[in-house]
Design an enzyme around this catalytic site. Structure first.
Site, mmCIF file in Angstrom:
data_model
loop_
_atom_site.group_PDB
_atom_site.id
_atom_site.type_symbol
_atom_site.label_atom_id
_atom_site.label_comp_id
_atom_site.label_asym_id
_atom_site.label_seq_id
_atom_site.Cartn_x
_atom_site.Cartn_y
_atom_site.Cartn_z
ATOM 1 N N HIS A 185 -24.295 92.570 -31.655
ATOM 2 C CA HIS A 185 -22.624 92.537 -31.937
ATOM 3 C C HIS A 185 -22.188 92.280 -33.425
ATOM 4 O O HIS A 185 -21.304 92.204 -33.602
ATOM 5 C CB HIS A 185 -21.670 91.499 -30.979
ATOM 6 N N GLU A 317 -23.086 98.679 -30.765
ATOM 7 C CA GLU A 317 -24.025 97.952 -30.205
ATOM 8 C C GLU A 317 -24.857 98.469 -29.431
ATOM 9 O O GLU A 317 -24.828 99.213 -28.197
ATOM 10 C CB GLU A 317 -23.671 97.411 -29.036
HETATM 11 C C1 G6D Z 1 -14.077 92.987 -25.894
HETATM 12 O O1 G6D Z 1 -14.494 95.672 -24.138
HETATM 13 C C2 G6D Z 1 -14.802 94.344 -25.334
HETATM 14 C C3 G6D Z 1 -16.235 94.632 -25.164
HETATM 15 O O2 G6D Z 1 -16.539 96.202 -25.796
HETATM 16 C C4 G6D Z 1 -16.654 93.805 -26.973
HETATM 17 O O3 G6D Z 1 -17.768 93.618 -26.761
HETATM 18 C C5 G6D Z 1 -15.928 92.847 -26.694
HETATM 19 O O4 G6D Z 1 -14.312 92.707 -27.128
HETATM 20 C C6 G6D Z 1 -16.233 91.586 -27.850
HETATM 21 O O5 G6D Z 1 -14.029 92.562 -24.470
#
Ligand code: G6D
EC number: 5.1.3.21
Length: 351
Positions: A185, A317
């Site tokens: 991430h 990602e």
């Molecule tokens: C939020 O919706 C986003 C996700 O895509 C992300 O991975 C996360 O924050 C860290 O939930």
């Protein structure tokens, strides 16, 4: 402790205690190649802590968002630049069926499982070591730990090359049929100063994104991106897309881009800063890239050298589309006893 790492004579390796979290030493492992590019990682969540590139000003610039303390990662923003698994993305209803048996995993957001739940890869420390130009993390991820089926032996290897590439190899073997859809991430900001990424340009090799319901769960439909703010099929200014998305609740990107069939030697995505020429180019065999532009973030998150704000960074990602969990049309994230499943993502840096 800095030392020349193995026969990669030009590679400098360093292992040190980063800090402590809940009484446990958290380690930082770093490698520097012959060009002065540094890859740093943490044992907490097998986190990608820094990617430093030399700049014309003679200083090194970190291209990743990061925090000064492990507690910030664990308690403020648990996914920031973390290794994510067993399954990246959202599993609607936090349940899935394998061989006719239904499994229920953590509901850790709304009514679904996000990024493997409360006991995902990002929520614990990994055993790390440096070997030549590799930083190798290992963890025995048990069914007791995260309620996913099977006990999984997971190894995440970050490799830094003298061609300014980082390759992440996710490898797993399991003692029972299970799921494996890992990602990293990483949140990128290619500015030296404190500006958001709205000055960056983005390319994603994708003509469709997954249609999402109000809970961001893919519906199984595909939405064409051509001539929409989501069209990055040619290098496009990110700021223009973000401005055009201010009319939607998300006010930015948080989408699953389905990668078109492609030559694995060609990039699936590229992020570029036209103001300083710094770029990160991503190569992967995975069939999706989730892009999230930190929408709605604020200065309560105290990053090192960046102020928390909307679009302070962009996450890209590489993964198998999240709805592969229930729809093989979107990919196969199964893993069975007797096989070692490998997934790779390569990041090539220009500066
Ligand atoms: C939020 O919706 C986003 C996700 O895509 C992300 O991975 C996360 O924050 C860290 O939930």
């Amino acid at each position: 402790m800095a030392e020349r790492s193995g026969d990669m004579a030009a590679m400098i390796a360093n292992t040190k205690v980063f800090d402590q979290y809940k009484g446990e030493d958290i380690y930082e492992y770093s490698l520097t190649n012959k060009n002065g590019v540094t890859l740093s990682t943490l044992s907490w969540g097998a986190n990608w802590y820094e990617l430093l590139v030399p700049t014309k000003a003679g200083k090194k610039q970190n291209l990743l968002l990061n925090f000064p303390h492990t507690a910030d990662y664990a308690e403020k923003n648990p996914y920031l630049c973390m290794s994510i698994g067993r399954t990246a993305g959202r599993i609607g209803g936090a349940s899935f069926t394998i061989n006719g048996k239904t499994y229920n995993v953590d509901v850790n957001e709304s009514d679904y499982n996000l990024h493997g739940g409360f006991h995902g890869f990002n929520f614990y420390t990994w055993n790390g070591k440096i070997q030549d130009n590799h930083i190798i993390f290992n963890k025995k991820v048990t069914n007791e730990l995260d309620n996913f089926p099977g006990n999984m032996d997971v190894t995440i290897t970050y490799t830094l090359t003298d061609d300014d590439e980082v390759i992440i190899d996710y490898a797993a073997e399991t003692d029972a049929d299970s799921l494996f859809n890992p990602t990293n991430h990483a949140y990128w900001n290619l500015n030296a100063g404190d500006d958001p990424v709205t000055n960056h340009e983005l390319y994603i090799h994708s003509s469709h994104r997954a249609a999402l319901n109000s809970n961001k769960i893919p519906t199984g439909e595909l939405a064409p991106v051509l001539n929409t703010p989501y069209d990055f099929s040619k290098n496009a200014p990110l700021g223009k897309a973000i401005a055009a998305l201010q009319s939607i609740p998300e006010k930015g990107l948080d989408d699953v881009f389905i990668i078109d069939d492609h030559d694995p030697a060609k990039p699936v995505a590229e992020l570029r800063n036209p103001d300083n020429g710094i770029s990160v180019t991503i190569f992967s065999e995975r069939n999706a890239i989730v892009s999230y532009t930190a929408n709605g973030w604020d200065d309560s998150q105290k990053f090192i050298d960046k102020t928390g704000q909307p679009q302070v960074a962009i996450a890209l990602e590489s993964q198998t589309a999240p709805n592969a969990v229930s729809d093989l049309k979107f990919g196969d994230i199964s893993i069975e006893p007797g096989e070692i499943k490998h997934y790779y993502t390569k990041y090539k840096f220009g500066y």
